[in-house]
Motif scaffolding. Structure first.
Motif, PDB file in Angstrom:
ATOM      1  N   LEU A 197      12.599   2.231 -11.525  1.00  0.00           N
ATOM      2  CA  LEU A 197      11.426   2.548 -11.071  1.00  0.00           C
ATOM      3  C   LEU A 197      10.230   1.223 -11.160  1.00  0.00           C
ATOM      4  O   LEU A 197      10.237   1.569 -10.279  1.00  0.00           O
ATOM      5  CB  LEU A 197      10.955   4.019 -11.086  1.00  0.00           C
ATOM      6  CG  LEU A 197      11.456   5.713 -10.513  1.00  0.00           C
ATOM      7  CD1 LEU A 197      10.875   6.837 -11.288  1.00  0.00           C
ATOM      8  CD2 LEU A 197      10.833   5.406  -9.166  1.00  0.00           C
ATOM      9  N   GLU A 198      10.311   1.673 -12.292  1.00  0.00           N
ATOM     10  CA  GLU A 198       9.223   0.074 -12.905  1.00  0.00           C
ATOM     11  C   GLU A 198       9.697  -1.133 -11.090  1.00  0.00           C
ATOM     12  O   GLU A 198       9.223  -1.797 -11.577  1.00  0.00           O
ATOM     13  CB  GLU A 198       9.517  -0.819 -13.881  1.00  0.00           C
ATOM     14  CG  GLU A 198       8.960   0.391 -14.759  1.00  0.00           C
ATOM     15  CD  GLU A 198       6.911   0.451 -14.059  1.00  0.00           C
ATOM     16  OE1 GLU A 198       7.209  -0.630 -13.974  1.00  0.00           O
ATOM     17  OE2 GLU A 198       6.530   1.272 -15.070  1.00  0.00           O
ATOM     18  N   GLU A 199      10.999  -1.554 -11.708  1.00  0.00           N
ATOM     19  CA  GLU A 199      11.973  -2.650 -10.887  1.00  0.00           C
ATOM     20  C   GLU A 199      11.554  -2.582  -9.210  1.00  0.00           C
ATOM     21  O   GLU A 199      10.852  -3.080  -8.809  1.00  0.00           O
ATOM     22  CB  GLU A 199      13.440  -2.436 -11.200  1.00  0.00           C
ATOM     23  CG  GLU A 199      13.624  -2.949 -12.248  1.00  0.00           C
ATOM     24  CD  GLU A 199      15.602  -3.518 -12.805  1.00  0.00           C
ATOM     25  OE1 GLU A 199      15.400  -3.261 -12.163  1.00  0.00           O
ATOM     26  OE2 GLU A 199      15.098  -3.992 -13.542  1.00  0.00           O
ATOM     27  N   GLN A 219       8.216  -4.265  -4.747  1.00  0.00           N
ATOM     28  CA  GLN A 219       7.458  -3.563  -3.208  1.00  0.00           C
ATOM     29  C   GLN A 219       6.123  -4.532  -3.563  1.00  0.00           C
ATOM     30  O   GLN A 219       5.522  -4.990  -2.319  1.00  0.00           O
ATOM     31  CB  GLN A 219       7.112  -2.287  -3.341  1.00  0.00           C
ATOM     32  CG  GLN A 219       9.277  -1.269  -2.735  1.00  0.00           C
ATOM     33  CD  GLN A 219       9.365  -2.206  -0.712  1.00  0.00           C
ATOM     34  OE1 GLN A 219       8.492  -2.230  -0.249  1.00  0.00           O
ATOM     35  NE2 GLN A 219      10.467  -2.690  -1.431  1.00  0.00           N
ATOM     36  N   LEU A 220       5.484  -4.545  -4.788  1.00  0.00           N
ATOM     37  CA  LEU A 220       4.403  -5.259  -5.247  1.00  0.00           C
ATOM     38  C   LEU A 220       4.656  -7.035  -4.887  1.00  0.00           C
ATOM     39  O   LEU A 220       3.637  -7.169  -3.821  1.00  0.00           O
ATOM     40  CB  LEU A 220       3.826  -4.698  -6.320  1.00  0.00           C
ATOM     41  CG  LEU A 220       3.692  -4.050  -7.283  1.00  0.00           C
ATOM     42  CD1 LEU A 220       2.955  -3.683  -8.867  1.00  0.00           C
ATOM     43  CD2 LEU A 220       1.604  -3.336  -6.575  1.00  0.00           C
ATOM     44  N   GLU A 261      -2.525  -6.365   0.960  1.00  0.00           N
ATOM     45  CA  GLU A 261      -2.709  -5.700   0.158  1.00  0.00           C
ATOM     46  C   GLU A 261      -2.475  -4.874  -0.727  1.00  0.00           C
ATOM     47  O   GLU A 261      -2.314  -4.283  -1.802  1.00  0.00           O
ATOM     48  CB  GLU A 261      -2.661  -4.407   0.983  1.00  0.00           C
ATOM     49  CG  GLU A 261      -2.906  -4.669   2.280  1.00  0.00           C
ATOM     50  CD  GLU A 261      -3.164  -3.321   3.805  1.00  0.00           C
ATOM     51  OE1 GLU A 261      -3.228  -2.482   3.377  1.00  0.00           O
ATOM     52  OE2 GLU A 261      -1.725  -3.580   3.432  1.00  0.00           O
ATOM     53  N   ARG A 262      -1.707  -6.757  -1.894  1.00  0.00           N
ATOM     54  CA  ARG A 262      -1.237  -6.039  -3.556  1.00  0.00           C
ATOM     55  C   ARG A 262      -2.124  -4.966  -4.556  1.00  0.00           C
ATOM     56  O   ARG A 262      -3.189  -6.332  -4.994  1.00  0.00           O
ATOM     57  CB  ARG A 262      -0.527  -7.275  -3.904  1.00  0.00           C
ATOM     58  CG  ARG A 262      -0.351  -6.844  -5.326  1.00  0.00           C
ATOM     59  CD  ARG A 262       0.734  -8.021  -6.107  1.00  0.00           C
ATOM     60  NE  ARG A 262       1.281  -7.615  -7.638  1.00  0.00           N
ATOM     61  CZ  ARG A 262       2.488  -8.165  -7.715  1.00  0.00           C
ATOM     62  NH1 ARG A 262       3.053  -8.559  -7.002  1.00  0.00           N
ATOM     63  NH2 ARG A 262       2.149  -8.217  -9.176  1.00  0.00           N
ATOM     64  N   LYS A 316       5.315  -1.997   5.633  1.00  0.00           N
ATOM     65  CA  LYS A 316       5.684  -0.997   5.002  1.00  0.00           C
ATOM     66  C   LYS A 316       5.277  -0.409   3.875  1.00  0.00           C
ATOM     67  O   LYS A 316       5.396   0.362   3.076  1.00  0.00           O
ATOM     68  CB  LYS A 316       5.832   0.623   5.687  1.00  0.00           C
ATOM     69  CG  LYS A 316       5.526   0.964   7.302  1.00  0.00           C
ATOM     70  CD  LYS A 316       6.895   2.260   7.400  1.00  0.00           C
ATOM     71  CE  LYS A 316       6.996   2.361   8.912  1.00  0.00           C
ATOM     72  NZ  LYS A 316       7.915   3.676   9.516  1.00  0.00           N
ATOM     73  N   GLY A 317       4.891  -2.162   3.075  1.00  0.00           N
ATOM     74  CA  GLY A 317       5.017  -2.289   2.219  1.00  0.00           C
ATOM     75  C   GLY A 317       3.901  -1.251   1.031  1.00  0.00           C
ATOM     76  O   GLY A 317       4.262  -0.566  -0.239  1.00  0.00           O
TER      77      GLY A 317
END
Length: 283
Positions: free
Chosen positions: A41-43, A48-49, A55-56, A14-15
């Motif tokens: 939020l950035e971290e 997650q990236l 699909e990154r 679900k990344g």
């Protein structure tokens, strides 16, 4: 039958959805971008990236896939440090001491219980109760503060009990308001509002909702639409109606119609067309 799956594989499955969610949240919370909330939020987004292998998407793509045009994204005068201090105080249930600049340009020291950070079209606002200030009329009363006009925030080292939902619920406070302005205690209950729109606004009304209290628009013989709502009469509503010019006409109440036509601003208009017509008022 049971199947064991490593946590890393769960994240991968679900990344991409988590990446989209965080990217959208980062965009919508633009006012928090340069502070601690934005950093977290950035971290989270970068984490997650890194978990999305096949699909990154590139960060550059994400910045263009989700974009905010609201004035709330980059409000003038709002510093990341102010946002962070307020957010921390709310979470820790600590009073804060601020210098607040009023519309007339004067500064006032206030000690407040911060209850809720609000994201309005114009930027972030704080809703809380004034505990101590120079003006006794403001003490022990909840009010809305523009974060842009809050300066020198510091922790008062005093904790408070966050009010129970039966005592304070943002949905109840702002539910009958058109925007960020809340009615004065003397203003009474919300009122029935009837607006008549020109036929040219029919499509807009079919696909837009002015407020959650709005009833289904009534079609009139000439293609016009009549819209009924139940709201407090505030300056937010007046500004919105004025913004549509002659395409909308206020059928009722009379005080709203007169305020819209008068051209008066917020404080002066609210006193004349709302407070002064209440029982015991000047009109």
């Amino acid at each position: 039958m049971f199947r064991w799956v490593w946590p890393s594989r769960l994240h991968e499955s679900k990344g991409i959805e988590w990446v989209w969610t965080l990217a959208i949240a980062r965009t919508m919370l633009g006012a928090f971008h340069d502070g601690e909330i934005g950093r977290v939020l950035e971290e989270l987004l970068e984490e997650q990236l890194n978990r999305v292998v096949k699909e990154r998407p590139q960060v550059d793509h994400l910045d263009r896939m989700f974009y905010a045009t609201s004035r709330a994204f980059d409000p003038p005068g709002v510093t990341p440090d102010t946002i962070d201090r307020i957010a921390q105080a709310i979470a820790r249930r600590r009073r804060i001491i601020i210098r607040y600049r009023h519309f007339n340009g004067s500064d006032e020291r206030q000690e407040i219980e911060p209850w809720t950070l609000l994201m309005a079209d114009e930027g972030p606002y704080l809703y809380g109760k004034c505990v101590e200030c120079e003006n006794p009329d403001r003490r022990d009363r909840p009010r809305v503060y523009s974060v842009a006009r809050i300066a020198a925030v510091r922790d008062s080292q005093t904790t408070f009990i966050y009010p129970h939902r039966t005592v304070y619920d943002p949905a109840a406070v702002f539910g009958d308001c058109f925007g960020i302005f809340v009615p004065d205690e003397q203003a009474g209950a919300p009122v029935d509002i009837v607006l008549r729109f020109e036929a040219s606004m029919a499509t807009f009304l079919e696909h837009s909702r002015i407020h959650r209290s709005q009833q289904t628009p009534e079609r009139l013989p000439e293609g016009e639409r009549r819209v009924r709502l139940r709201l407090h009469v505030t300056y937010d509503l007046v500004r919105w109606i004025r913004g549509h010019g002659d395409t909308v006409y206020v059928e009722q109440p009379q005080n709203l119609r007169e305020w819209v036509k008068s051209g008066m601003g917020g404080q002066e208009g609210y006193k004349r067309f709302v407070l002064d017509i209440q029982p015991g008022g000047a009109r």
